[in-house]
Motif scaffolding. Structure first.
Motif, PDB file in Angstrom:
ATOM      1  N   GLY A 207     -10.983   0.533  -2.760  1.00 39.68           N
ATOM      2  CA  GLY A 207     -10.206  -0.631  -2.332  1.00 39.68           C
ATOM      3  C   GLY A 207     -10.595  -1.074  -0.925  1.00 39.68           C
ATOM      4  O   GLY A 207     -11.254  -0.326  -0.194  1.00 39.68           O
ATOM      5  N   GLU A 208     -10.156  -2.299  -0.566  1.00 36.75           N
ATOM      6  CA  GLU A 208     -10.529  -2.869   0.736  1.00 36.75           C
ATOM      7  C   GLU A 208     -10.154  -1.969   1.906  1.00 36.75           C
ATOM      8  O   GLU A 208     -10.860  -1.864   2.894  1.00 36.75           O
ATOM      9  N   ASN A 209      -9.003  -1.319   1.784  1.00 34.44           N
ATOM     10  CA  ASN A 209      -8.540  -0.453   2.880  1.00 34.44           C
ATOM     11  C   ASN A 209      -8.852   1.011   2.620  1.00 34.44           C
ATOM     12  O   ASN A 209      -8.138   1.895   3.068  1.00 34.44           O
ATOM     13  N   GLY A 210      -9.894   1.228   1.839  1.00 32.49           N
ATOM     14  CA  GLY A 210     -10.363   2.590   1.614  1.00 32.49           C
ATOM     15  C   GLY A 210      -9.657   3.339   0.499  1.00 32.49           C
ATOM     16  O   GLY A 210      -9.833   4.557   0.359  1.00 32.49           O
ATOM     17  N   GLN A 211      -8.847   2.619  -0.316  1.00 28.69           N
ATOM     18  CA  GLN A 211      -8.226   3.319  -1.444  1.00 28.69           C
ATOM     19  C   GLN A 211      -9.357   3.846  -2.334  1.00 28.69           C
ATOM     20  O   GLN A 211     -10.289   3.113  -2.639  1.00 28.69           O
ATOM     21  N   PRO A 212      -9.262   5.109  -2.768  1.00 26.01           N
ATOM     22  CA  PRO A 212     -10.408   5.728  -3.439  1.00 26.01           C
ATOM     23  C   PRO A 212     -10.680   5.163  -4.834  1.00 26.01           C
ATOM     24  O   PRO A 212      -9.746   4.788  -5.548  1.00 26.01           O
ATOM     25  N   ALA A 213     -11.936   5.103  -5.199  1.00 23.35           N
ATOM     26  CA  ALA A 213     -12.301   4.766  -6.579  1.00 23.35           C
ATOM     27  C   ALA A 213     -11.689   5.833  -7.481  1.00 23.35           C
ATOM     28  O   ALA A 213     -11.533   6.985  -7.063  1.00 23.35           O
ATOM     29  N   GLY A 214     -11.308   5.429  -8.698  1.00 20.73           N
ATOM     30  CA  GLY A 214     -10.708   6.393  -9.621  1.00 20.73           C
ATOM     31  C   GLY A 214      -9.198   6.416  -9.545  1.00 20.73           C
ATOM     32  O   GLY A 214      -8.528   7.053 -10.363  1.00 20.73           O
ATOM     33  N   ARG A 215      -8.611   5.703  -8.562  1.00 20.70           N
ATOM     34  CA  ARG A 215      -7.138   5.621  -8.518  1.00 20.70           C
ATOM     35  C   ARG A 215      -6.692   4.680  -9.636  1.00 20.70           C
ATOM     36  O   ARG A 215      -7.479   3.855 -10.111  1.00 20.70           O
TER      37      ARG A 215
ATOM     38  N   GLU B 205       0.815  -1.227   0.000  1.00 18.44           N
ATOM     39  CA  GLU B 205       0.000   0.000   0.000  1.00 18.44           C
ATOM     40  C   GLU B 205       0.844   1.270   0.000  1.00 18.44           C
ATOM     41  O   GLU B 205       0.334   2.352  -0.263  1.00 18.44           O
ATOM     42  N   SER B 206       2.138   1.138   0.296  1.00 17.56           N
ATOM     43  CA  SER B 206       2.923   2.364   0.437  1.00 17.56           C
ATOM     44  C   SER B 206       3.999   2.548  -0.633  1.00 17.56           C
ATOM     45  O   SER B 206       4.534   3.650  -0.775  1.00 17.56           O
ATOM     46  N   ALA B 207       4.333   1.518  -1.379  1.00 18.52           N
ATOM     47  CA  ALA B 207       5.446   1.660  -2.332  1.00 18.52           C
ATOM     48  C   ALA B 207       4.992   2.331  -3.626  1.00 18.52           C
ATOM     49  O   ALA B 207       3.806   2.328  -3.969  1.00 18.52           O
ATOM     50  N   ASP B 208       5.972   2.890  -4.352  1.00 16.21           N
ATOM     51  CA  ASP B 208       5.670   3.622  -5.593  1.00 16.21           C
ATOM     52  C   ASP B 208       5.948   2.788  -6.847  1.00 16.21           C
ATOM     53  O   ASP B 208       5.339   2.998  -7.885  1.00 16.21           O
ATOM     54  N   ILE B 209       6.944   1.896  -6.740  1.00 16.91           N
ATOM     55  CA  ILE B 209       7.379   1.144  -7.932  1.00 16.91           C
ATOM     56  C   ILE B 209       7.514  -0.327  -7.530  1.00 16.91           C
ATOM     57  O   ILE B 209       8.062  -0.632  -6.463  1.00 16.91           O
ATOM     58  N   PHE B 210       7.002  -1.230  -8.361  1.00 22.31           N
ATOM     59  CA  PHE B 210       7.090  -2.676  -8.096  1.00 22.31           C
ATOM     60  C   PHE B 210       7.717  -3.359  -9.309  1.00 22.31           C
ATOM     61  O   PHE B 210       7.221  -3.200 -10.431  1.00 22.31           O
ATOM     62  N   ILE B 211       8.773  -4.130  -9.074  1.00 25.85           N
ATOM     63  CA  ILE B 211       9.433  -4.836 -10.179  1.00 25.85           C
ATOM     64  C   ILE B 211       9.556  -6.318  -9.816  1.00 25.85           C
ATOM     65  O   ILE B 211      10.130  -6.659  -8.770  1.00 25.85           O
ATOM     66  N   THR B 212       9.059  -7.201 -10.675  1.00 28.87           N
ATOM     67  CA  THR B 212       9.222  -8.640 -10.433  1.00 28.87           C
ATOM     68  C   THR B 212      10.434  -9.164 -11.200  1.00 28.87           C
ATOM     69  O   THR B 212      10.628  -8.836 -12.371  1.00 28.87           O
ATOM     70  N   THR B 213      11.221  -9.987 -10.526  1.00 28.51           N
ATOM     71  CA  THR B 213      12.465 -10.526 -11.127  1.00 28.51           C
ATOM     72  C   THR B 213      12.621 -12.005 -10.780  1.00 28.51           C
ATOM     73  O   THR B 213      13.731 -12.506 -10.717  1.00 28.51           O
TER      74      THR B 213
ATOM     75  N   GLU C 109      -5.105  -9.004  -5.929  1.00 26.90           N
ATOM     76  CA  GLU C 109      -5.356  -8.405  -4.596  1.00 26.90           C
ATOM     77  C   GLU C 109      -4.257  -7.409  -4.212  1.00 26.90           C
ATOM     78  O   GLU C 109      -4.504  -6.478  -3.462  1.00 26.90           O
ATOM     79  N   HIS C 110      -3.042  -7.619  -4.751  1.00 27.23           N
ATOM     80  CA  HIS C 110      -1.980  -6.641  -4.507  1.00 27.23           C
ATOM     81  C   HIS C 110      -2.242  -5.364  -5.304  1.00 27.23           C
ATOM     82  O   HIS C 110      -2.148  -4.255  -4.771  1.00 27.23           O
ATOM     83  N   MET C 111      -2.581  -5.544  -6.572  1.00 22.54           N
ATOM     84  CA  MET C 111      -2.698  -4.360  -7.443  1.00 22.54           C
ATOM     85  C   MET C 111      -3.853  -3.451  -7.012  1.00 22.54           C
ATOM     86  O   MET C 111      -3.725  -2.232  -7.061  1.00 22.54           O
ATOM     87  N   VAL C 112      -4.964  -4.063  -6.554  1.00 18.73           N
ATOM     88  CA  VAL C 112      -6.081  -3.199  -6.129  1.00 18.73           C
ATOM     89  C   VAL C 112      -5.724  -2.432  -4.851  1.00 18.73           C
ATOM     90  O   VAL C 112      -6.326  -1.409  -4.557  1.00 18.73           O
ATOM     91  N   ALA C 113      -4.716  -2.927  -4.114  1.00 17.75           N
ATOM     92  CA  ALA C 113      -4.358  -2.265  -2.855  1.00 17.75           C
ATOM     93  C   ALA C 113      -3.264  -1.204  -3.034  1.00 17.75           C
ATOM     94  O   ALA C 113      -2.924  -0.487  -2.101  1.00 17.75           O
TER      95      ALA C 113
END
Ligand code: NAI
Length: 490
Positions: free
Chosen positions: A384-392, A316-324, A334-338
């Motif tokens: 989102g489940e933890n109140g992330q606003p619609a439209g994000r 919920e707090s990071a800005d950039i996610f990279i899978t390697t 469930e990660h992306m919606v959060a």
């Protein structure tokens, strides 16, 4: 045989040729192999089917293989990774766009999955010779194992008498793959037995493809000898690490131009690629968090000064996610919606299943907006489940495929000269010494690994210390190497 090919635009050849010329200067390993083997022509008679990102660096590899006597047909191993000007230059060769005389390439940036698998089929199928006989490739140079999988699955399903029906469980890509095999078997019911009988061996470029090869060998299903190029030290400890250190950041910058300094970046996986990526992000001033499943790699990350956490802890707090990771389902819906608004999500591992793109597309009300090719904004309609606003929204790069080749041009020439020198030597080994390799997976001997490194020292002004004879005796090695035992880890 007719000279068939399929690329974006042959008029790009001149631009491609300029880039290839500059790349040659940065690829001393490949250029010295050209010199060393110019006379001997060890690959004369080899018909190499190459499935590897069709970039400028790959163009130098292709022309090295042909300089050593091989005939070559090439496709990319990813739908977004082709540099169209490099593909055009390789097709045109010494000719002109009107009268191309180079190597048949079947690759362009932005292929559909159907086109992708058709191109992979094309590199194995060489048309008819003067006497009307169908000719096939007799060597594979693979990256990720798709060409190898086509031959193996083709033969398996041919023997079973049918391609299994496509089911809901199949990914879209596997469905397309099955359809391609069905079509080839309808055209020639024994095609894959014939192709498999021709192939003398495969040399595999990457971690994921190598993993597939060891599985085939373990299950007794491998059809021909294989050289694991990835695990040459001068490949995985250089390309995977320093290559990604360069090209991850290049992809992020070209895609988003977002300032990385000060941001929180999560790198999933701290293997060779993850180490390079974490270093790359830290170099830009990002605060880097690593996720790992392996305690050794997690401890390494911690010792390097990275925070090690679970994705759930930081999503919920990071800005950039990279899978390697080379694993699948690492970043899930469930990660992306959060995630927070405008978080950037990208993958640099070989396949697109590290990020659950199919699941993301199914989120109720989600809207996908193309910002530019290979950069998409996905906007969530619901809170989102933890109140992330619609439209994000989140920004996903290269549709979840490897972003350094989708959003940028992959690794730079110098590091690829190491990888591709290993590839060239591995092709020579398997093609010229068929009796020495049974149907198994091999790595190149250490003296050849050391040779590849040696070929790159002069260009960097490196002066190597020479062992004296007594010193060599003391260490129990030869003055000329190899210098390390097989179990040494570098
Ligand atoms: P590696 O095996 O050295 O590293 C992968 C790491 O991910 C391992 O340490 C593993 O423990 C960790 N991991 C696995 N599942 C995980 C999960 N669910 N969560 C967190 N960590 C997890 O492999 P390497 O060489 O780093 O390659 C990784 C991927 O990148 C492969 O698919 C490889 O083919 C690809 N690759 C891509 C390149 C590019 O240019 N984009 C270049 C070289 C490799």
């Amino acid at each position: 045989m007719t000279f068939d090919h399929q690329v974006r635009d042959l008029s790009l050849a001149e631009a491609g040729r300029h880039q290839i010329r500059l790349a040659e200067h940065e690829m001393p390993g490949l250029m010295s192999l050209r010199e060393e083997y110019a006379e001997a022509q060890p690959l004369a008679g080899a018909r190499i089917a190459g499935s590897l990102h069709m970039t400028v660096q790959t163009a130098v590899l292709i022309e090295t293989l042909t300089a050593l006597g091989a005939e070559v047909r090439w496709a990319s191993c990813n739908i977004y990774s082709t540099q169209d000007e490099a593909a055009a230059a390789i097709v045109v060769g010494q000719g002109t766009p009107e009268d191309p005389q180079g190597v048949p390439v079947f690759a362009w940036k932005g292929e559909t999955l159907e086109e992708y698998w058709d191109c992979t089929n094309q590199i194995l199928t060489w048309g008819q010779d003067a006497s009307g006989e169908q000719v096939y490739a007799n060597m594979i140079l693979d990256d990720g194992g798709d060409a190898t999988m086509l031959v193996h699955k083709g033969k398996e399903w041919e023997a079973a008498g049918q391609v299994p029906p496509t089911t809901e469980e199949d990914s879209e890509e596997f469905g397309v793959f099955k359809a391609l095999v069905r079509r080839t078997l309808a055209e020639d019911p024994q095609k894959w037995t014939r192709v498999a009988a021709e192939i003398k061996g495969v040399t595999e470029e990457t971690t994921t493809g190598v993993h597939r090869l060891y599985e085939l060998a373990r299950d007794g299903e491998l059809l021909f000898p294989a050289i694991n190029v990835n695990d040459s030290v001068t490949k995985s400890k250089f390309d995977n690490k320093y290559g990604c250190r360069h090209s991850l950041i290049d992809g992020l910058n070209r895609a988003t131009d977002t300032l990385i300094g000060g941001k929180v970046a999560v790198v999933c996986g701290f293997g060779d690629v993850g180490k390079g990526c974490a270093d790359s992000l830290r170099g830009q001033g990002a605060r880097v968090i690593v996720t790992e499943i392996d305690p050794i790699c997690a401890l390494q990350a911690a010792m390097e000064g990275y925070q090690v956490a679970t994705l759930e802890d930081v999503v919920e707090s990071a800005d950039i996610f990279i899978t390697t990771t080379g694993c699948y389902d690492v970043i899930r819906t469930e990660h992306m919606v959060a995630m927070k608004d405008k978080a950037i999500v990208g993958n640099i591992g070989h396949f697109d299943n590290e990020i659950d793109m199919a699941g993301l597309a199914k989120v109720p009300g989600i809207i996908k907006t193309e910002i530019k090719p290979q950069v998409h904004e996905w906007t969530f309609a619901e809170t989102g489940e933890n109140g992330q606003p619609a439209g994000r929204s989140i920004i996903v790069l290269s549709e979840g495929r490897l972003l350094n080749l989708g959003n940028a041009t992959g690794h730079p020439s110098f590091v690829m000269s190491n990888s591709f020198a290993n590839q060239t030597i591995a092709q020579i080994e398997l093609f010229t010494k068929p009796g020495e390799y049974s149907t198994d997976v091999y790595v190149l001997p250490k003296h050849l690994d050391e040779k590849v490194a040696r070929l790159h020292l002069d260009a960097l002004g490196v002066r190597l210390t020479e062992l004296t004879k007594p010193q060599a005796q003391y260490l129990g090695v030869d003055v000329a190497g190899p210098y390390k035992p097989e179990h040494y880890r570098y």
